[in-house]
Design a protein around this motif. Structure first.
Motif, PDB file in Angstrom:
ATOM      1  N   GLU A 200      14.708 -46.139  22.230  1.00  0.00           N
ATOM      2  CA  GLU A 200      16.017 -46.045  22.375  1.00  0.00           C
ATOM      3  C   GLU A 200      16.657 -44.736  22.008  1.00  0.00           C
ATOM      4  OE1 GLU A 200      18.933 -48.889  20.838  1.00  0.00           O
ATOM      5  OE2 GLU A 200      19.252 -49.476  22.817  1.00  0.00           O
ATOM      6  N   GLY A 201      16.197 -44.382  20.672  1.00  0.00           N
ATOM      7  CA  GLY A 201      16.583 -43.070  19.885  1.00  0.00           C
ATOM      8  C   GLY A 201      17.694 -43.714  18.803  1.00  0.00           C
ATOM      9  N   GLU A 202      18.535 -42.513  18.538  1.00  0.00           N
ATOM     10  CA  GLU A 202      19.611 -42.755  17.594  1.00  0.00           C
ATOM     11  C   GLU A 202      20.949 -42.988  18.501  1.00  0.00           C
ATOM     12  OE1 GLU A 202      19.989 -39.624  14.742  1.00  0.00           O
ATOM     13  OE2 GLU A 202      17.884 -39.973  14.158  1.00  0.00           O
ATOM     14  N   ASN A 203      21.540 -43.592  17.909  1.00  0.00           N
ATOM     15  CA  ASN A 203      23.134 -43.952  18.308  1.00  0.00           C
ATOM     16  C   ASN A 203      24.023 -43.722  17.234  1.00  0.00           C
ATOM     17  OD1 ASN A 203      22.463 -44.954  21.030  1.00  0.00           O
ATOM     18  ND2 ASN A 203      21.999 -46.906  20.204  1.00  0.00           N
ATOM     19  N   LEU A 204      25.428 -43.365  17.476  1.00  0.00           N
ATOM     20  CA  LEU A 204      26.208 -42.985  16.667  1.00  0.00           C
ATOM     21  C   LEU A 204      26.600 -44.217  15.915  1.00  0.00           C
ATOM     22  CD1 LEU A 204      28.762 -40.568  18.789  1.00  0.00           C
ATOM     23  CD2 LEU A 204      27.329 -40.214  16.723  1.00  0.00           C
ATOM     24  N   VAL A 205      26.817 -45.367  16.637  1.00  0.00           N
ATOM     25  CA  VAL A 205      27.066 -46.725  16.080  1.00  0.00           C
ATOM     26  C   VAL A 205      25.975 -47.717  16.469  1.00  0.00           C
ATOM     27  CG1 VAL A 205      28.427 -48.606  16.080  1.00  0.00           C
ATOM     28  CG2 VAL A 205      29.377 -46.376  16.188  1.00  0.00           C
ATOM     29  N   SER A 206      25.382 -48.266  15.581  1.00  0.00           N
ATOM     30  CA  SER A 206      24.110 -48.900  15.734  1.00  0.00           C
ATOM     31  C   SER A 206      23.968 -50.139  14.994  1.00  0.00           C
ATOM     32  CB  SER A 206      22.935 -48.142  15.544  1.00  0.00           C
ATOM     33  OG  SER A 206      21.714 -48.863  15.857  1.00  0.00           O
ATOM     34  N   PHE A 207      24.958 -51.308  15.671  1.00  0.00           N
ATOM     35  CA  PHE A 207      24.837 -52.706  14.893  1.00  0.00           C
ATOM     36  C   PHE A 207      23.345 -53.269  15.161  1.00  0.00           C
ATOM     37  CE2 PHE A 207      29.223 -52.301  16.318  1.00  0.00           C
ATOM     38  CZ  PHE A 207      29.691 -52.283  15.105  1.00  0.00           C
ATOM     39  N   ILE A 208      22.533 -53.011  16.341  1.00  0.00           N
ATOM     40  CA  ILE A 208      21.369 -53.447  16.350  1.00  0.00           C
ATOM     41  C   ILE A 208      20.537 -52.363  16.858  1.00  0.00           C
ATOM     42  CG2 ILE A 208      19.621 -55.296  17.828  1.00  0.00           C
ATOM     43  CD1 ILE A 208      22.231 -56.947  18.036  1.00  0.00           C
ATOM     44  N   ASP A 209      19.676 -51.899  15.817  1.00  0.00           N
ATOM     45  CA  ASP A 209      18.514 -50.859  16.046  1.00  0.00           C
ATOM     46  C   ASP A 209      17.472 -51.295  17.016  1.00  0.00           C
ATOM     47  OD1 ASP A 209      16.990 -48.677  16.495  1.00  0.00           O
ATOM     48  OD2 ASP A 209      17.118 -48.001  14.531  1.00  0.00           O
ATOM     49  N   LYS A 210      17.353 -51.402  18.233  1.00  0.00           N
ATOM     50  CA  LYS A 210      16.439 -52.179  18.994  1.00  0.00           C
ATOM     51  C   LYS A 210      15.026 -51.600  18.774  1.00  0.00           C
ATOM     52  CE  LYS A 210      19.299 -53.404  22.958  1.00  0.00           C
ATOM     53  NZ  LYS A 210      19.518 -53.140  24.311  1.00  0.00           N
ATOM     54  N   ASP A 211      15.241 -50.185  18.466  1.00  0.00           N
ATOM     55  CA  ASP A 211      13.757 -49.653  18.069  1.00  0.00           C
ATOM     56  C   ASP A 211      12.893 -50.078  16.702  1.00  0.00           C
ATOM     57  OD1 ASP A 211      13.983 -47.831  20.007  1.00  0.00           O
ATOM     58  OD2 ASP A 211      14.491 -46.138  18.999  1.00  0.00           O
ATOM     59  N   LYS A 212      13.703 -50.850  15.908  1.00  0.00           N
ATOM     60  CA  LYS A 212      13.271 -51.466  14.733  1.00  0.00           C
ATOM     61  C   LYS A 212      13.346 -53.066  14.775  1.00  0.00           C
ATOM     62  CE  LYS A 212      13.708 -47.090  12.012  1.00  0.00           C
ATOM     63  NZ  LYS A 212      14.520 -46.673  10.916  1.00  0.00           N
ATOM     64  N   THR A 213      13.453 -53.593  15.915  1.00  0.00           N
ATOM     65  CA  THR A 213      13.663 -54.955  16.035  1.00  0.00           C
ATOM     66  C   THR A 213      12.653 -55.871  16.629  1.00  0.00           C
ATOM     67  OG1 THR A 213      16.367 -54.343  16.154  1.00  0.00           O
ATOM     68  CG2 THR A 213      15.441 -56.831  16.999  1.00  0.00           C
ATOM     69  N   CYS A 214      12.390 -57.065  16.297  1.00  0.00           N
ATOM     70  CA  CYS A 214      11.470 -57.774  17.022  1.00  0.00           C
ATOM     71  C   CYS A 214      12.421 -59.131  17.235  1.00  0.00           C
ATOM     72  CB  CYS A 214      10.236 -58.203  16.003  1.00  0.00           C
ATOM     73  SG  CYS A 214       9.238 -59.428  16.653  1.00  0.00           S
ATOM     74  N   PHE A 215      12.169 -59.378  18.643  1.00  0.00           N
ATOM     75  CA  PHE A 215      12.672 -60.418  19.304  1.00  0.00           C
ATOM     76  C   PHE A 215      11.890 -61.651  19.491  1.00  0.00           C
ATOM     77  CE2 PHE A 215      15.161 -56.750  20.730  1.00  0.00           C
ATOM     78  CZ  PHE A 215      16.361 -57.033  20.821  1.00  0.00           C
ATOM     79  N   VAL A 216      12.380 -62.806  18.980  1.00  0.00           N
ATOM     80  CA  VAL A 216      11.448 -63.916  19.130  1.00  0.00           C
ATOM     81  C   VAL A 216      12.337 -65.274  19.625  1.00  0.00           C
ATOM     82  CG1 VAL A 216       9.857 -63.526  17.139  1.00  0.00           C
ATOM     83  CG2 VAL A 216      12.071 -64.895  16.901  1.00  0.00           C
ATOM     84  N   PRO A 217      11.641 -66.174  20.216  1.00  0.00           N
ATOM     85  CA  PRO A 217      12.364 -67.343  20.787  1.00  0.00           C
ATOM     86  C   PRO A 217      13.537 -67.842  19.634  1.00  0.00           C
ATOM     87  CG  PRO A 217      10.241 -67.398  21.514  1.00  0.00           C
ATOM     88  CD  PRO A 217      10.362 -66.261  20.612  1.00  0.00           C
ATOM     89  N   PHE A 218      14.580 -68.289  20.072  1.00  0.00           N
ATOM     90  CA  PHE A 218      15.343 -68.934  18.953  1.00  0.00           C
ATOM     91  C   PHE A 218      15.002 -70.017  18.122  1.00  0.00           C
ATOM     92  CE2 PHE A 218      19.225 -71.455  17.568  1.00  0.00           C
ATOM     93  CZ  PHE A 218      19.928 -70.473  16.812  1.00  0.00           C
ATOM     94  N   ASN A 219      14.355 -70.935  19.120  1.00  0.00           N
ATOM     95  CA  ASN A 219      13.653 -72.308  18.247  1.00  0.00           C
ATOM     96  C   ASN A 219      12.611 -71.724  17.253  1.00  0.00           C
ATOM     97  OD1 ASN A 219      15.401 -73.978  19.452  1.00  0.00           O
ATOM     98  ND2 ASN A 219      14.100 -74.450  21.037  1.00  0.00           N
ATOM     99  N   PHE A 220      11.853 -70.634  17.542  1.00  0.00           N
ATOM    100  CA  PHE A 220      10.797 -70.196  16.745  1.00  0.00           C
ATOM    101  C   PHE A 220      11.562 -69.556  15.452  1.00  0.00           C
ATOM    102  CE2 PHE A 220       8.359 -66.761  14.570  1.00  0.00           C
ATOM    103  CZ  PHE A 220       7.144 -67.278  14.302  1.00  0.00           C
ATOM    104  N   PHE A 221      12.786 -69.079  15.832  1.00  0.00           N
ATOM    105  CA  PHE A 221      13.434 -68.276  14.664  1.00  0.00           C
ATOM    106  C   PHE A 221      14.072 -69.506  13.677  1.00  0.00           C
ATOM    107  CE2 PHE A 221      17.286 -66.719  12.433  1.00  0.00           C
ATOM    108  CZ  PHE A 221      16.832 -65.229  12.144  1.00  0.00           C
ATOM    109  N   ARG A 222      14.258 -70.528  14.059  1.00  0.00           N
ATOM    110  CA  ARG A 222      14.837 -71.695  13.462  1.00  0.00           C
ATOM    111  C   ARG A 222      13.621 -72.456  12.488  1.00  0.00           C
ATOM    112  NH1 ARG A 222      18.034 -76.493  15.970  1.00  0.00           N
ATOM    113  NH2 ARG A 222      16.477 -76.394  17.521  1.00  0.00           N
ATOM    114  N   LYS A 223      12.385 -72.128  13.046  1.00  0.00           N
ATOM    115  CA  LYS A 223      11.412 -72.661  12.280  1.00  0.00           C
ATOM    116  C   LYS A 223      11.024 -71.899  10.876  1.00  0.00           C
ATOM    117  CE  LYS A 223       8.911 -74.304  16.298  1.00  0.00           C
ATOM    118  NZ  LYS A 223       7.653 -74.341  16.896  1.00  0.00           N
ATOM    119  N   VAL A 224      11.290 -70.620  11.106  1.00  0.00           N
ATOM    120  CA  VAL A 224      11.014 -69.599   9.981  1.00  0.00           C
ATOM    121  C   VAL A 224      12.218 -69.469   8.986  1.00  0.00           C
ATOM    122  CG1 VAL A 224      10.545 -66.988   9.477  1.00  0.00           C
ATOM    123  CG2 VAL A 224       9.730 -68.434  11.554  1.00  0.00           C
ATOM    124  N   TYR A 225      13.358 -69.644   9.549  1.00  0.00           N
ATOM    125  CA  TYR A 225      15.051 -69.221   8.564  1.00  0.00           C
ATOM    126  C   TYR A 225      15.652 -70.396   9.081  1.00  0.00           C
ATOM    127  CZ  TYR A 225      13.146 -64.635   7.837  1.00  0.00           C
ATOM    128  OH  TYR A 225      12.425 -63.613   7.613  1.00  0.00           O
TER     129      TYR A 225
END
Length: 415
Positions: A200-225
């Motif tokens: 995606e490259g750099e953005n002026l405003v970046s709340f979510i940097d997709k280049d450095k993000t890992c997406f998981v199912p929400f229910n898996f996320f709830r198991k970890v955190y």
């Protein structure tokens, strides 16, 4: 026909006069050049900055509403103490809205954790983001994949250990490529890579940097955190409306009613949740940049006024130098408008040349290295620059041209 011919002759005379005094012409147009460069340069910078920020905020979506604990604060004092004790949206509330909302074309829930470390054999990536999302998230947020696929409904519901990784994360864990089908470790849990996002490259405003993000199912996320109403990672719901629901007013009313009923709130109680809309941020950005544009225009106006006074001064000098010639022309039958247009054309051409030079400088500015900010000179700003130049030339040359047109031919010849 004769009038048009005289106007054309006035134009030719003005052009000849400018060519005969080339050095003076160049020095005269410098003031307008600086003024147009200042005004259009500011407009270009502000427009590019506004477009860059809005482009960075595209991930928020235009036809979505967000149900969260915290309202988005835009301007003024933010009364955070009012919202501190509010509960976060829960997975159970999400499932209820998913089953019962009539005015929604889609709904998803999301939660995120920053500063997460991912491992693959001897490779690791620290300071990344882990984001838990439900099944419809990709359809609502336009999450495009470069390779692989999105979660299935069954994988999302069962909280399977499957992940979609950003470009930079994939480069760090799999420097040789071939991330699909590989396994990454997330807090001791082995997860299979099923998708890879494009860079995606750099953005002026970046709340979510997709280049450095890992997406998981929400229910898996709830198991970890821990994700809960209180003292846990906060979740938020993203709800998409139908195109026919203008302004999403019906959808918002339905969501507010269901959330209040779910949380058992009385009619006199204030909502203990926030319904946020992306246009609030977009409106605030437009207001801020509107003020910046006005401030830049005022600053540039002073610069171009100096240029206008310079042109007016040169035109008075030109009238003085050519007084004898003006007398001869009038004695030979030249009309007032012929003399008037001759000097008006000279002033406007002088100003337009300065404006064009200023626009060329602004265009050159767009090639300057500005990091993630992409500068571009719009057609609208080019028109504004040429119009302002024309008006300045017209106003600056009007009085000298009038003086020349009203001269008595006998008096003018004697001088």
């Amino acid at each position: 026909m004769k009038t048009l011919f005289l106007i054309w002759e006035s134009f030719r005379s003005a052009l000849t006069a400018l060519k005969s005094n080339l050095l003076r012409t160049i020095l005269s147009l410098l003031g307008v050049t600086v003024g147009i460069f200042a005004i259009i340069g500011v407009f270009t910078l502000v427009d590019s900055l506004e477009n860059g920020i809005k482009k960075s905020l595209d991930f928020l979506g235009g036809d979505l509403i967000y149900v969260e604990k915290w309202p988005w604060g835009v301007g003024g004092e933010y009364p955070w103490w009012k919202y501190l004790q509010r509960p976060h949206p829960t997975y159970e509330e999400f499932r209820f809205l998913e089953d019962n909302l009539k005015g929604a074309s889609g709904i998803a829930i999301q939660a995120m954790k920053d500063g997460v470390t991912f491992k693959k054999d001897n490779n690791s990536a620290s300071g990344m983001m882990l984001m838990g999302i439900s099944h419809q998230y990709d359809q609502m947020m336009d999450l495009k994949l470069e390779q692989g696929r999105f979660f299935t409904q069954m994988e999302a519901n069962n909280g399977r250990g499957v992940v979609i990784i950003g470009h930079d994360l994939g480069q760090q864990l799999f420097p040789l490529g071939n991330a699909l089908g590989q396994t990454v470790m997330i807090k001791g849990n082995a997860c299979k890579v099923i998708g890879v996002l494009p860079s995606e490259g750099e953005n002026l405003v970046s709340f979510i940097d997709k280049d450095k993000t890992c997406f998981v199912p929400f229910n898996f996320f709830r198991k970890v955190y821990y994700v809960g109403k209180k003292n846990g990672i906060g979740a938020s719901m993203v709800i998409k409306g139908f195109p026919e629901d203008e302004g999403l007013e019906k959808l918002e009313g339905e969501v507010v009613g269901m959330m209040r009923r779910l949380r058992g709130q009385k009619p006199v109680d204030e909502n203990n949740f926030a319904v946020n809309r992306p246009e609030v941020i977009a409106g605030a950005i437009e207001n801020i940049f509107g003020v910046l544009t006005l401030a830049g225009a005022v600053i540039g106006l002073f610069s171009i006024l100096v240029g206008g006074f310079g042109i007016a001064n040169i035109m008075f000098v030109s009238v003085k130098e050519r007084t004898n010639l003006i007398g001869i022309q009038k004695a030979l039958g030249a009309k007032r408008f012929y003399i008037l247009f001759q000097f008006l054309f000279e002033a406007v051409l002088l100003s337009l040349a300065g404006g064009a030079a200023g626009l060329v400088l602004v265009y050159g500015l767009t090639y300057a290295p500005t990091g993630s900010l992409e500068l571009s000179l719009s057609f609208k700003n080019i028109l504004v620059g040429l119009m302002v130049s024309s008006i300045i030339g017209l106003v600056s040359g009007l009085i000298p041209a009038s003086v020349a047109a009203k001269m008595d031919p006998v008096v003018a010849i004697r001088q």
